[in-house]
Write an enzyme that holds these catalytic residues in place. Structure first.
Site, PDB file in Angstrom:
ATOM      1  N   ASP A 144       0.835  -1.204   0.000  1.00  0.00           N
ATOM      2  CA  ASP A 144       0.000   0.000   0.000  1.00  0.00           C
ATOM      3  C   ASP A 144       0.870   1.254   0.000  1.00  0.00           C
ATOM      4  O   ASP A 144       1.733   1.396   0.854  1.00  0.00           O
ATOM      5  CB  ASP A 144      -0.902  -0.023   1.241  1.00  0.00           C
ATOM      6  CG  ASP A 144      -2.050   0.970   1.166  1.00  0.00           C
ATOM      7  OD1 ASP A 144      -2.058   1.814   0.253  1.00  0.00           O
ATOM      8  OD2 ASP A 144      -2.935   0.889   2.031  1.00  0.00           O
ATOM      9  N   HIS A 218      -9.984  -0.731  -7.506  1.00  0.00           N
ATOM     10  CA  HIS A 218      -9.762   0.363  -6.551  1.00  0.00           C
ATOM     11  C   HIS A 218      -8.808   1.403  -7.124  1.00  0.00           C
ATOM     12  O   HIS A 218      -9.073   2.601  -7.073  1.00  0.00           O
ATOM     13  CB  HIS A 218      -9.215  -0.212  -5.233  1.00  0.00           C
ATOM     14  CG  HIS A 218      -8.778   0.828  -4.265  1.00  0.00           C
ATOM     15  ND1 HIS A 218      -9.649   1.767  -3.742  1.00  0.00           N
ATOM     16  CD2 HIS A 218      -7.563   1.124  -3.727  1.00  0.00           C
ATOM     17  CE1 HIS A 218      -8.991   2.574  -2.919  1.00  0.00           C
ATOM     18  NE2 HIS A 218      -7.722   2.217  -2.899  1.00  0.00           N
TER      19      HIS A 218
HETATM   20  C1  HEM Z   1      -9.707   0.097   3.186  1.00  0.00           C
HETATM   21  C2  HEM Z   1      -9.021   1.142   2.838  1.00  0.00           C
HETATM   22  C3  HEM Z   1      -8.015   1.139   1.738  1.00  0.00           C
HETATM   23  C4  HEM Z   1      -7.102   0.178   1.386  1.00  0.00           C
HETATM   24  C5  HEM Z   1      -6.849  -1.160   2.065  1.00  0.00           C
HETATM   25  C6  HEM Z   1      -6.388   0.677   0.226  1.00  0.00           C
HETATM   26  C7  HEM Z   1      -5.396  -0.021  -0.442  1.00  0.00           C
HETATM   27  C8  HEM Z   1      -4.781   0.404  -1.606  1.00  0.00           C
HETATM   28  C9  HEM Z   1      -3.824  -0.374  -2.365  1.00  0.00           C
HETATM   29  C10 HEM Z   1      -3.316  -1.751  -1.973  1.00  0.00           C
HETATM   30  C11 HEM Z   1      -3.467   0.355  -3.442  1.00  0.00           C
HETATM   31  C12 HEM Z   1      -2.483  -0.039  -4.562  1.00  0.00           C
HETATM   32  C13 HEM Z   1      -1.072   0.331  -4.254  1.00  0.00           C
HETATM   33  C14 HEM Z   1      -0.824   1.801  -4.196  1.00  0.00           C
HETATM   34  O1  HEM Z   1      -0.732   2.464  -5.245  1.00  0.00           O
HETATM   35  O2  HEM Z   1      -0.747   2.322  -3.097  1.00  0.00           O
HETATM   36  C15 HEM Z   1      -4.190   1.608  -3.370  1.00  0.00           C
HETATM   37  C16 HEM Z   1      -4.086   2.641  -4.277  1.00  0.00           C
HETATM   38  C17 HEM Z   1      -4.680   3.857  -4.142  1.00  0.00           C
HETATM   39  N1  HEM Z   1      -5.610   4.210  -3.183  1.00  0.00           N
HETATM   40 FE1  HEM Z   1      -6.294   3.035  -1.693  1.00  0.00          FE
HETATM   41  N2  HEM Z   1      -6.881   1.913  -0.105  1.00  0.00           N
HETATM   42  C18 HEM Z   1      -7.884   2.221   0.786  1.00  0.00           C
HETATM   43  C19 HEM Z   1      -8.649   3.368   0.795  1.00  0.00           C
HETATM   44  C20 HEM Z   1      -8.443   4.444  -0.021  1.00  0.00           C
HETATM   45  C21 HEM Z   1      -9.173   5.692   0.049  1.00  0.00           C
HETATM   46  C22 HEM Z   1     -10.285   5.987   1.049  1.00  0.00           C
HETATM   47  C23 HEM Z   1      -8.653   6.501  -0.925  1.00  0.00           C
HETATM   48  C24 HEM Z   1      -9.000   7.919  -1.306  1.00  0.00           C
HETATM   49  C25 HEM Z   1      -9.940   8.652  -0.752  1.00  0.00           C
HETATM   50  C26 HEM Z   1      -7.608   5.755  -1.608  1.00  0.00           C
HETATM   51  C27 HEM Z   1      -6.839   6.251  -2.646  1.00  0.00           C
HETATM   52  C28 HEM Z   1      -5.928   5.521  -3.373  1.00  0.00           C
HETATM   53  C29 HEM Z   1      -5.163   6.067  -4.480  1.00  0.00           C
HETATM   54  C30 HEM Z   1      -5.185   7.498  -5.001  1.00  0.00           C
HETATM   55  C31 HEM Z   1      -4.391   5.000  -4.976  1.00  0.00           C
HETATM   56  C32 HEM Z   1      -3.416   5.059  -6.155  1.00  0.00           C
HETATM   57  C33 HEM Z   1      -4.134   4.905  -7.461  1.00  0.00           C
HETATM   58  C34 HEM Z   1      -3.156   4.937  -8.626  1.00  0.00           C
HETATM   59  O3  HEM Z   1      -2.870   6.036  -9.101  1.00  0.00           O
HETATM   60  O4  HEM Z   1      -2.678   3.861  -9.027  1.00  0.00           O
HETATM   61  N3  HEM Z   1      -7.516   4.518  -1.040  1.00  0.00           N
HETATM   62  N4  HEM Z   1      -5.003   1.601  -2.245  1.00  0.00           N
END
Ligand code: HEM
Ligand code: NAG
Length: 307
Positions: A144, A218
């Site tokens: 993450d 996501h």
């Molecule tokens: C249960 C809560 C969450 C989990 C477990 C989670 C997990 C992840 C994971 C594993 C990734 C892919 C790796 C990375 O690029 O970091 C990701 C990407 C991302 N997440 Fe989350 N996330 C959560 C909630 C959120 C929330 C609430 C937001 C925004 C309000 C968010 C925004 C993003 C963004 C902007 C990316 C990158 C997208 C990209 O440009 O590839 N995430 N998240």
């Protein structure tokens, strides 16, 4: 500037507090906030290698109580987002402290001295103690934070400039949400199904192609483009937390952004879905139990709050 760009550490404490009703409480808090940079210096100096950092945020309702300085343009209470199946919550919070270090004891010591300086001027809304899980994985098992902006892009994505809002230069909007996971259900998915939910491979953390139509992953729902096709990033410093004996498994989401609408848009796409109805499948296994927006002003601004 506050150290918003501090690195992801082994430990982090997320402290959300509410301010008491009295005028004495407000004055106490103004003075304590002005002392935070000194407190950071004092605690950091006990082990300079531990990468200690703390960022302070102020909530929308608290802003006018603490300062006559104009409120940051976009600052408002987190809206309650209602999708067909899942809803986000909006919960109280006047002050946020995002405390980071490679040593738990330093986070503890800072929290102790901070709470001592506040005395009974504050009440606790939430405290969550996060930890690094192997190679920065969340408890769903995925790495993450990979797509976070770095270098010049990081500053560009997080700090308000004169062009955005002349009264809030060098500050940053912060949204936090505490999520609890249903790991038993998540584990019933195959690894391929989990990868499709997130949009990356689990072991090697390689980005998958965006779906052409239908259900988006996501990472796709969390990618925001404006009407000119320009992509807008935020900075995330999520940490796992939990207690296996209590059956608690969570992710503490924290997102810093130069423009609050970007983070709010991500949430809308996750909860309402794009197209509406096709929500982020991560929410079928993750439920937010808090949700609060803050503004982290410059360090200079905080120092000037003393009354
Ligand atoms: C249960 C809560 C969450 C989990 C477990 C989670 C997990 C992840 C994971 C594993 C990734 C892919 C790796 C990375 O690029 O970091 C990701 C990407 C991302 N997440 Fe989350 N996330 C959560 C909630 C959120 C929330 C609430 C937001 C925004 C309000 C968010 C925004 C993003 C963004 C902007 C990316 C990158 C997208 C990209 O440009 O590839 N995430 N998240
Ligand atoms: C930091 O330490 C110095 C020296 O011990 C002390 O005078 C000062 O009050 C401390 N600052 C805070 C905010 O605790």
């Amino acid at each position: 500037m506050q150290q918003i760009d501090a690195p992801l550490t082994r430990c982090a404490t997320f402290l959300v507090l509410c301010i008491g009703d009295s005028q004495d409480a407000v004055q106490n808090i103004q003075n304590s906030l002005a002392g935070v940079s000194g407190l950071i210096k004092n605690v950091s100096s006990r082990d300079n290698k531990a990468r200690f950092a703390c960022t302070t945020g102020i909530g929308s309702d608290a802003w006018g109580r603490l300062t006559e300085h104009p409120k940051p343009k976009e600052l408002r209470t987190l809206p309650v987002l209602k999708g067909k199946k899942h809803s986000a919550v909006s919960t109280p919070g006047d002050l946020l402290f995002h405390i980071r270090a490679d040593r738990q004891d330093m986070c503890f010591e800072f929290e102790r001295q901070l709470m001592e300086s506040f005395g009974d001027a504050v009440t606790k809304a939430d405290v969550t103690i996060g930890f690094r899980y192997f190679d920065a994985r969340d408890l769903l098992g995925f790495v993450d934070g990979t797509a976070n902006p770095v270098g010049a892009d990081l500053a560009e994505a997080t700090f308000v400039t004169a062009e955005d809002d002349a009264s809030s230069i060098d500050g940053s909007y912060v949204v936090v949400q505490k999520y609890l996971h249903d790991l038993a259900s998540w584990k019933k998915l195959t690894v391929e199904q989990q990868e499709a939910v997130v949009g990356r491979t689990k072991l090697e953390n390689i980005e998958l192609d965006d779906a052409d139509s239908g259900q988006k992953a996501h990472k796709t729902l969390a990618t925001i483009e404006d009407e000119h096709g320009v992509e807008h990033d935020i900075l995330r410093d999520n940490m796992p937390f939990g207690s296996p004996a209590s059956g608690e498994y969570g992710t503490y989401f924290i997102g810093y952004s130069r423009k609050l609408w970007v983070t709010e848009k991500m949430l809308e796409r996750m909860f309402v879905g794009d197209p509406p109805g096709l929500h982020d499948r991560i929410l079928d296994y993750s439920k937010p139990v808090t949700g609060t927006t803050f503004f982290a002003p410059s360090a200079q601004f905080l120092n000037g709050l003393a009354s």
